[in-house]
Design a protein around this motif. Sequence first.
Motif, PDB file in Angstrom:
ATOM      1  N   THR A   2       0.846  -1.297  -0.046  1.00 37.18           N
ATOM      2  CA  THR A   2       0.144  -0.108  -0.048  1.00 37.18           C
ATOM      3  C   THR A   2       0.951   1.148   0.064  1.00 37.18           C
ATOM      4  OG1 THR A   2      -0.033   0.168   2.348  1.00 37.18           O
ATOM      5  CG2 THR A   2      -1.972  -0.960   1.401  1.00 37.18           C
ATOM      6  N   MET A   3       0.308   2.399   0.067  1.00 37.24           N
ATOM      7  CA  MET A   3       1.067   3.579  -0.154  1.00 37.24           C
ATOM      8  C   MET A   3       1.960   3.772   1.324  1.00 37.24           C
ATOM      9  SD  MET A   3       1.717   6.220  -1.995  1.00 37.24           S
ATOM     10  CE  MET A   3       2.391   7.809  -1.974  1.00 37.24           C
ATOM     11  N   ALA A   4       1.585   3.079   2.269  1.00 39.71           N
ATOM     12  CA  ALA A   4       2.294   3.151   3.543  1.00 39.71           C
ATOM     13  C   ALA A   4       3.306   2.349   3.194  1.00 39.71           C
ATOM     14  CB  ALA A   4       1.141   2.346   4.559  1.00 39.71           C
ATOM     15  N   GLN A   5       3.385   1.298   2.358  1.00 39.78           N
ATOM     16  CA  GLN A   5       4.671   0.454   2.104  1.00 39.78           C
ATOM     17  C   GLN A   5       5.608   0.886   0.888  1.00 39.78           C
ATOM     18  OE1 GLN A   5       1.988  -2.914   1.753  1.00 39.78           O
ATOM     19  NE2 GLN A   5       3.253  -3.832   3.581  1.00 39.78           N
ATOM     20  N   SER A  15      12.085   6.391  -8.279  1.00 45.79           N
ATOM     21  CA  SER A  15      12.893   5.166  -8.881  1.00 45.79           C
ATOM     22  C   SER A  15      12.062   3.946  -8.807  1.00 45.79           C
ATOM     23  CB  SER A  15      14.017   4.957  -8.001  1.00 45.79           C
ATOM     24  OG  SER A  15      14.772   3.881  -8.525  1.00 45.79           O
ATOM     25  N   PHE A  16      11.567   3.806  -7.576  1.00 42.66           N
ATOM     26  CA  PHE A  16      10.601   2.433  -7.521  1.00 42.66           C
ATOM     27  C   PHE A  16       9.542   2.419  -8.681  1.00 42.66           C
ATOM     28  CE2 PHE A  16       7.081   0.389  -5.920  1.00 42.66           C
ATOM     29  CZ  PHE A  16       7.503  -1.007  -5.561  1.00 42.66           C
ATOM     30  N   THR A  17       9.043   3.559  -8.738  1.00 42.34           N
ATOM     31  CA  THR A  17       7.514   3.776  -9.584  1.00 42.34           C
ATOM     32  C   THR A  17       8.256   3.493 -11.108  1.00 42.34           C
ATOM     33  OG1 THR A  17       6.597   5.097  -8.078  1.00 42.34           O
ATOM     34  CG2 THR A  17       5.711   5.125 -10.433  1.00 42.34           C
ATOM     35  N   ASN A  18       9.210   4.240 -11.372  1.00 41.34           N
ATOM     36  CA  ASN A  18       9.741   4.268 -12.821  1.00 41.34           C
ATOM     37  C   ASN A  18      10.089   2.670 -13.185  1.00 41.34           C
ATOM     38  OD1 ASN A  18       9.007   6.483 -13.988  1.00 41.34           O
ATOM     39  ND2 ASN A  18      10.899   7.454 -13.556  1.00 41.34           N
ATOM     40  N   PRO A  26       1.757  -1.479 -17.848  1.00 42.54           N
ATOM     41  CA  PRO A  26       1.558  -0.875 -19.131  1.00 42.54           C
ATOM     42  C   PRO A  26       1.224   0.758 -18.914  1.00 42.54           C
ATOM     43  CG  PRO A  26      -0.413  -1.980 -18.786  1.00 42.54           C
ATOM     44  CD  PRO A  26       0.481  -2.436 -17.680  1.00 42.54           C
ATOM     45  N   ASN A  27       0.716   1.151 -17.474  1.00 42.11           N
ATOM     46  CA  ASN A  27       0.409   2.445 -17.592  1.00 42.11           C
ATOM     47  C   ASN A  27       0.369   2.754 -15.957  1.00 42.11           C
ATOM     48  OD1 ASN A  27      -2.234   1.930 -16.546  1.00 42.11           O
ATOM     49  ND2 ASN A  27      -2.822   1.537 -18.634  1.00 42.11           N
ATOM     50  N   LEU A  28       0.320   3.982 -15.491  1.00 41.94           N
ATOM     51  CA  LEU A  28       0.189   4.322 -14.166  1.00 41.94           C
ATOM     52  C   LEU A  28      -1.120   3.918 -13.400  1.00 41.94           C
ATOM     53  CD1 LEU A  28       1.514   5.968 -11.713  1.00 41.94           C
ATOM     54  CD2 LEU A  28       0.436   7.983 -12.832  1.00 41.94           C
ATOM     55  N   SER A  29      -1.989   3.884 -14.103  1.00 44.67           N
ATOM     56  CA  SER A  29      -3.369   3.663 -13.490  1.00 44.67           C
ATOM     57  C   SER A  29      -3.353   2.013 -12.998  1.00 44.67           C
ATOM     58  CB  SER A  29      -4.557   3.561 -14.572  1.00 44.67           C
ATOM     59  OG  SER A  29      -4.823   4.968 -14.819  1.00 44.67           O
ATOM     60  N   GLU A  30      -2.697   1.102 -13.781  1.00 41.91           N
ATOM     61  CA  GLU A  30      -2.600  -0.205 -13.467  1.00 41.91           C
ATOM     62  C   GLU A  30      -1.644  -0.428 -12.512  1.00 41.91           C
ATOM     63  OE1 GLU A  30      -4.182  -2.914 -14.784  1.00 41.91           O
ATOM     64  OE2 GLU A  30      -5.497  -1.279 -15.909  1.00 41.91           O
ATOM     65  N   PHE A  31      -0.314   0.393 -12.375  1.00 39.40           N
ATOM     66  CA  PHE A  31       0.529   0.216 -11.092  1.00 39.40           C
ATOM     67  C   PHE A  31      -0.304   0.679 -10.056  1.00 39.40           C
ATOM     68  CE2 PHE A  31       2.840   2.955  -8.556  1.00 39.40           C
ATOM     69  CZ  PHE A  31       4.027   2.163  -8.020  1.00 39.40           C
ATOM     70  N   CYS A  32      -1.094   1.701  -9.837  1.00 39.03           N
ATOM     71  CA  CYS A  32      -1.803   2.157  -8.836  1.00 39.03           C
ATOM     72  C   CYS A  32      -3.006   1.015  -8.492  1.00 39.03           C
ATOM     73  CB  CYS A  32      -2.390   3.415  -9.280  1.00 39.03           C
ATOM     74  SG  CYS A  32      -1.264   4.972  -9.220  1.00 39.03           S
ATOM     75  N   LYS A  33      -3.491   0.611  -9.347  1.00 42.87           N
ATOM     76  CA  LYS A  33      -4.689  -0.587  -8.949  1.00 42.87           C
ATOM     77  C   LYS A  33      -3.940  -1.636  -8.022  1.00 42.87           C
ATOM     78  CE  LYS A  33      -7.679   0.334 -12.841  1.00 42.87           C
ATOM     79  NZ  LYS A  33      -8.171  -0.178 -14.093  1.00 42.87           N
ATOM     80  N   ALA A  34      -2.424  -2.257  -8.906  1.00 42.57           N
ATOM     81  CA  ALA A  34      -2.018  -3.169  -8.101  1.00 42.57           C
ATOM     82  C   ALA A  34      -1.318  -3.291  -6.897  1.00 42.57           C
ATOM     83  CB  ALA A  34      -0.878  -3.480  -9.255  1.00 42.57           C
ATOM     84  N   PHE A  35      -1.058  -1.716  -6.588  1.00 42.43           N
ATOM     85  CA  PHE A  35      -0.700  -1.445  -5.257  1.00 42.43           C
ATOM     86  C   PHE A  35      -1.424  -0.806  -4.485  1.00 42.43           C
ATOM     87  CE2 PHE A  35       3.254  -2.039  -7.694  1.00 42.43           C
ATOM     88  CZ  PHE A  35       4.167  -2.459  -6.685  1.00 42.43           C
ATOM     89  N   GLU A  41      -2.211  10.872  -5.335  1.00 38.64           N
ATOM     90  CA  GLU A  41      -1.112  11.172  -4.375  1.00 38.64           C
ATOM     91  C   GLU A  41       0.368  10.798  -4.757  1.00 38.64           C
ATOM     92  OE1 GLU A  41      -0.058   9.455   0.172  1.00 38.64           O
ATOM     93  OE2 GLU A  41      -1.836   8.982  -0.923  1.00 38.64           O
ATOM     94  N   ILE A  42       0.402   9.865  -5.591  1.00 39.41           N
ATOM     95  CA  ILE A  42       1.715   9.571  -6.204  1.00 39.41           C
ATOM     96  C   ILE A  42       2.105  10.835  -7.044  1.00 39.41           C
ATOM     97  CG2 ILE A  42       3.027   7.991  -8.075  1.00 39.41           C
ATOM     98  CD1 ILE A  42       1.857   5.891  -6.618  1.00 39.41           C
ATOM     99  N   VAL A  43       1.240  11.250  -8.055  1.00 38.05           N
ATOM    100  CA  VAL A  43       1.366  12.425  -9.115  1.00 38.05           C
ATOM    101  C   VAL A  43       1.941  13.707  -8.233  1.00 38.05           C
ATOM    102  CG1 VAL A  43       0.325  13.799 -10.769  1.00 38.05           C
ATOM    103  CG2 VAL A  43       0.013  11.224 -10.704  1.00 38.05           C
TER     104      VAL A  43
END
Length: 61
Positions: A2-5, A15-18, A26-35, A41-43
């Motif tokens: 989660t965001m806490a992690q 670095s982690f996100t990229n 394939p995109n930021l939305s999928e990354f956010c859903k997975a985590f 908040e990330i943006v």
Amino acid sequence: MTMAQLPKDPVMLLSFTNTQLRDFYPNLSEFCKAFMVDETEIVQTLKGIDYEYDTTRNQFI
């Protein structure tokens, strides 16, 4: 994870996100859903260190 992690330090978060976007998502939305994190908040966190998400490159630049 989660965001806490996710890394708290903005540079480490960048670095982690990229890396995750490059290797697994394939995109930021999928990354956010997975985590299960808020995309806004990330943006906003990464905007604070002058990075913005580029959809064509699928990374923060």
